[in-house]
Design an enzyme around this catalytic site. Structure first.
Site, PDB file in Angstrom:
ATOM      1  N   SER A 254       0.833  -1.204   0.000  1.00 52.70           N
ATOM      2  CA  SER A 254       0.000   0.000   0.000  1.00 52.70           C
ATOM      3  C   SER A 254       0.866   1.251   0.000  1.00 52.70           C
ATOM      4  O   SER A 254       2.067   1.198   0.274  1.00 52.70           O
ATOM      5  CB  SER A 254      -0.930   0.001   1.212  1.00 52.70           C
ATOM      6  OG  SER A 254      -0.166  -0.105   2.385  1.00 52.70           O
ATOM      7  N   ASP A 255       0.231   2.363  -0.311  1.00 53.57           N
ATOM      8  CA  ASP A 255       0.917   3.649  -0.261  1.00 53.57           C
ATOM      9  C   ASP A 255      -0.114   4.738   0.008  1.00 53.57           C
ATOM     10  O   ASP A 255      -1.267   4.631  -0.429  1.00 53.57           O
ATOM     11  CB  ASP A 255       1.644   3.938  -1.583  1.00 53.57           C
ATOM     12  CG  ASP A 255       2.612   5.090  -1.423  1.00 53.57           C
ATOM     13  OD1 ASP A 255       3.681   4.880  -0.817  1.00 53.57           O
ATOM     14  OD2 ASP A 255       2.297   6.212  -1.858  1.00 53.57           O
ATOM     15  N   THR A 256       0.323   5.770   0.738  1.00 52.78           N
ATOM     16  CA  THR A 256      -0.558   6.891   1.078  1.00 52.78           C
ATOM     17  C   THR A 256       0.166   8.205   0.830  1.00 52.78           C
ATOM     18  O   THR A 256       1.355   8.328   1.158  1.00 52.78           O
ATOM     19  CB  THR A 256      -0.968   6.823   2.569  1.00 52.78           C
ATOM     20  OG1 THR A 256      -1.666   5.607   2.802  1.00 52.78           O
ATOM     21  CG2 THR A 256      -1.866   7.990   2.960  1.00 52.78           C
TER      22      THR A 256
END
Length: 193
Positions: A76-78
């Site tokens: 994931s990435d934010t």
């Protein structure tokens, strides 16, 4: 339920985020943590969710040689998206303060992407939450950065910490997305595997 749905997979969470790990535990997903170093660099023409989708998939490529044994790798990435620019994680104290001054008194978007990668498929999806901050004083910013050291957080803040309590006036969308994991979308996608 979800545990039965995932029973055939060996779930690997590729994240050192204690918040993501806690959410996985509370969902009852049996998982192991594996971390691989990836240079988080993306092409400059990408914008908003294109960036987080790209980075979530990039992180998954580090596992391409270990997708055997029915492994399901979750990456994931934010980012914080403000004034058509991505704010990632701060590099030091001054950078963290600078980011918080930028988001002070403004609305921004928190964009989180998740990639589910298996030897037979890859599914990538994202969620966007609008976050409205009050005007933060320099004393509030300094106190937060020194006490909480938010160097592992996109935009230099955690919604679940002191700055979130006193600084966020409202959000439109998922609270957990701002924490870095759009749990409702993750659950839906895992249930459809």
């Amino acid at each position: 339920m979800l545990q039965e749905k995932l029973a055939q997979y060996k779930v690997v969470l590729a994240s050192k985020s204690p918040r993501r790990q806690q959410i996985f535990k509370e969902l009852g997903i049996p998982f192991e943590i594996q971390l691989k170093e990836v240079k988080e660099v993306y092409p400059s023409h990408l914008v908003a969710a294109e960036i987080t989708d790209y980075l979530a998939e990039l992180k998954a490529t580090a596992f391409k040689d270990s997708l055997h044994d029915n492994r399901l790798v979750i990456t994931s990435d934010t980012i914080v998206w403000l004034d058509d620019k991505a704010l990632g994680k701060p590099v030091d104290e001054e950078h963290a303060k600078e980011m918080l001054q930028k988001i002070s008194g403004k609305k921004h978007q928190v964009i989180s992407s998740i990639s589910l990668t298996h030897q037979d498929f890859q599914k990538t999806f994202h969620d966007i939450t609008e976050v409205y901050f009050k005007d933060l004083t320099s004393e509030e910013i300094n106190y937060y950065v020194q006490k909480y050291q938010p160097y592992d957080k996109a935009g230099s803040y955690g919604i679940q910490e002191w700055i979130g309590y006193i600084g966020i006036e409202k959000i439109e969308g998922s609270y957990f997305n701002v924490m870095g994991l759009p749990v409702h979308k993750l659950y839906k996608e895992l249930m459809q595997l």
